[in-house]
Write an enzyme that holds these catalytic residues in place. Structure first.
Site, PDB file in Angstrom:
ATOM      1  N   LYS A  81      93.866  70.834  86.695  1.00  0.00           N
ATOM      2  CA  LYS A  81      93.184  71.215  85.446  1.00  0.00           C
ATOM      3  C   LYS A  81      92.687  69.952  84.749  1.00  0.00           C
ATOM      4  O   LYS A  81      93.417  68.963  84.653  1.00  0.00           O
ATOM      5  CB  LYS A  81      94.164  71.976  84.540  1.00  0.00           C
ATOM      6  N   SER A 128      93.135  79.621  79.235  1.00  0.00           N
ATOM      7  CA  SER A 128      92.159  78.560  79.385  1.00  0.00           C
ATOM      8  C   SER A 128      92.076  77.969  80.791  1.00  0.00           C
ATOM      9  O   SER A 128      91.050  77.361  81.132  1.00  0.00           O
ATOM     10  CB  SER A 128      92.479  77.428  78.404  1.00  0.00           C
ATOM     11  N   SER A 158      97.820  80.476  78.769  1.00  0.00           N
ATOM     12  CA  SER A 158      96.729  79.935  79.590  1.00  0.00           C
ATOM     13  C   SER A 158      97.015  79.755  81.072  1.00  0.00           C
ATOM     14  O   SER A 158      96.098  79.431  81.826  1.00  0.00           O
ATOM     15  CB  SER A 158      96.286  78.588  79.037  1.00  0.00           C
TER      16      SER A 158
HETATM   17  N1  GLN Z   1      94.297  81.961  74.692  1.00  0.00           N
HETATM   18  C1  GLN Z   1      95.198  81.184  73.884  1.00  0.00           C
HETATM   19  C2  GLN Z   1      94.411  80.334  72.909  1.00  0.00           C
HETATM   20  O1  GLN Z   1      93.244  80.465  72.896  1.00  0.00           O
HETATM   21  C3  GLN Z   1      96.091  80.345  74.738  1.00  0.00           C
HETATM   22  C4  GLN Z   1      95.485  79.082  75.177  1.00  0.00           C
HETATM   23  C5  GLN Z   1      96.441  78.249  75.952  1.00  0.00           C
HETATM   24  O2  GLN Z   1      97.505  78.708  76.355  1.00  0.00           O
HETATM   25  N2  GLN Z   1      96.080  76.991  76.141  1.00  0.00           N
HETATM   26  O3  GLN Z   1      94.947  79.577  72.160  1.00  0.00           O
END
Ligand code: GLN
Length: 494
Positions: free
Chosen positions: A77, A158, A182
């Site tokens: 990532k 994400s 995410s």
């Molecule tokens: N979808 C969540 C957010 O937008 C989680 C993102 C994440 O875990 N990095 O914050």
């Protein structure tokens, strides 16, 4: 095809000299060359360094010094700093950032012998649930609804690039980070496995920070066992991260074959949210039946503060992000837009560098931390967070693990939910509570919906008891016999 092997199979094949790390890496680079222009799962390719790392892995094996992941090609990532390899966080503001240092997690993977194919796409600064907020363009989910080859779905977020790369066979495994879901939600949307370990299990050092009290690294792979192998290499104490846990790393892979006999599995009643889709409810029930067949006993439990999870998360995470992202000022890292004076330089740099979602979070975060509102929002949210944590502690006095759906829906169309941030945030309703409590949670593919899209189930465990999480997830994997494959994958592209 070499790209169809699981990580465990590839590792055995390399050990038996049935193929070389160089061949395994070439097969993945060829698949990436064919499919990445369409899927956009990788932001930056590292073909030359990957070839050199594969050659090193082959040489180490010839000397009898192969590490546990020697020659295994991975996607990283693009939130993990990699020395000498561009690290963007999918943001314009870091679009030209080449870190002089290596994150601890990627250093651990390199030491185990892994080969890095490239840096995977994500939502900007890991803020999002769809990968639509990346400054490098959206990722296409390799799965298609039945009979609709033209549909373009999101891979989740994400860590959407990581999940899409693993699902499409453009890597044997990948790293992700999970702040509020995410890893788990994209794993569910892409029909693969992914685990967010206990907060502190993996070092955060060298990972671009979003919300430091929530961020945690973890792996993606096509099987539970493969995730266990990856996490074993990623985890461990790091003196450079004061929140990393000084605990031995257990043999996670061995835990995957543990029996569930006598285990108690909690079903949190508050997760039966009003309006839950019948298909998700039915899959959850099937998951319970599978666990019962594997010898576990389902028990209904209550996590009474679940309903405050999302609201609390969307105060705490933006608050921490507004503070963490203050460092992108045009002086020290990445992009700089010159101005007449320092203030104008800051303003122009940040205006040009950050996308809409990141700005929204910084605005919310500075608001909830501002004098006058701090007590009403931030402090209150921290108190509710403690109650959410207590819910889990009380539940784990009665049960060994919890079973819930991972996400409230299957993958949705690119562009959906974009004009309604609250609708987008609702994706995280089942994943955020475990993040707030810091407990380990894994998504395992469990079935397909009526459109033929994958759905995951989530297993949540006690702090630092990833072994039970792996045992339960592996039992679901065995019982579910999930063997569906995405429409777009190495060698196949409709
Ligand atoms: N979808 C969540 C957010 O937008 C989680 C993102 C994440 O875990 N990095 O914050």
């Amino acid at each position: 095809m070499l790209t169809d092997l699981t990580l465990a199979e590839a590792s055995a094949g390399l050990a038996a000299r049935r193929f070389s790390a160089a061949e395994l890496t070439e097969a993945h680079l060829a698949a990436i060359a064919a499919l990445n222009p369409r899927l956009n799962a990788y932001i930056t390719l590292a073909a030359d360094s990957a070839r050199a790392e594969a050659a090193d892995a082959d040489a180490a094996r010839a000397r009898g010094e192969a590490g546990p992941l020697a020659g295994i090609p991975l996607a990283i990532k693009d939130l993990f700093c990699t020395a000498g390899l561009r690290t963007t966080a999918a943001s314009r503001i870091l679009g030209n950032f080449i870190p002089p240092y290596e994150s601890t997690v990627t250093a651990n993977l390199r030491r185990a012998g892994a080969v890095f194919l490239g840096k995977a796409n994500l939502d900007e600064f890991a803020m999002g649930s769809s990968n639509m907020t990346s400054a490098f363009g959206p990722v296409e989910n390799p799965w298609k609804p039945r009979g609709d080859a033209a549909a373009k779905l999101v891979p989740g977020g994400s860590s959407g690039g990581s999940a899409a790369a693993v699902a499409a066979r453009l890597a044997l495994g990948a790293t992700g980070t999970d702040t509020g879901g995410s890893i788990r939600q994209p794993a569910s949307f892409c029909g693969i496995a992914g685990i967010k370990p206990t907060y502190g299990r993996c070092s955060r050092w060298g990972i671009v920070a979003f919300a430091s009290s929530l961020d945690q690294a973890g792996p993606f792979a096509r099987t539970v066992q493969d995730c266990a192998m990856l996490l074993g290499a990623m985890a461990g104490h790091d003196p450079k991260d004061s929140t990393s846990a000084d605990r031995p790393v257990p043999d996670f892979a061995a835990a995957c074959s543990r029996s569930l006999r006598g285990m108690r599995i909690g079903i949190p009643r508050e997760y039966r949210a009003p309006g839950m889709s019948g298909e998700i409810e039915a899959l959850w029930q099937r998951g319970l039946d599978w666990l019962r067949a594997a010898g576990a006993e389902p028990v209904e439990v209550s996590l009474p503060h679940t309903k405050y999870g999302l609201a609390t998360y969307y105060i705490v995470a933006p608050a921490e992000c507004s503070s963490n992202l203050a460092r992108y000022d045009g002086v020290r890292f990445g992009l700089r837009e010159d101005g007449a004076d320092l203030t104008e330089l800051y303003e122009r740099t940040r205006a040009a560098g950050f996308g809409d979602e990141v700005r929204r979070r910084i605005l919310i975060g500075t608001y909830v931390l501002s004098a006058g509102y701090y007590d009403a929002y931030y402090l209150k949210a921290q108190k509710v967070r403690a109650l959410i944590h207590r819910d889990f502690t009380e539940a784990f006095a009665k049960v060994d693990a919890l079973l819930t759906p991972t996400a409230p829906s299957a993958a949705f169309a690119q562009g959906a939910n974009m004009d309604d941030p609250v609708q987008m945030y609702l994706n995280d309703v089942f994943t955020v509570p475990a993040s707030m409590a810091g407990v380990p949670a894994m998504s395992v593919p469990a079935g397909l919906d009526s459109d033929g899209l994958p759905l995951g189930l989530q297993v949540i465990g006690r702090p630092f008891d990833e072994e039970t999480v792996f045992a339960v997830a592996a039992a679901i994997e065995r019982e579910a016999g999930f063997d569906a494959q995405p429409a777009i994958r190495a060698g196949v592209a409709p």
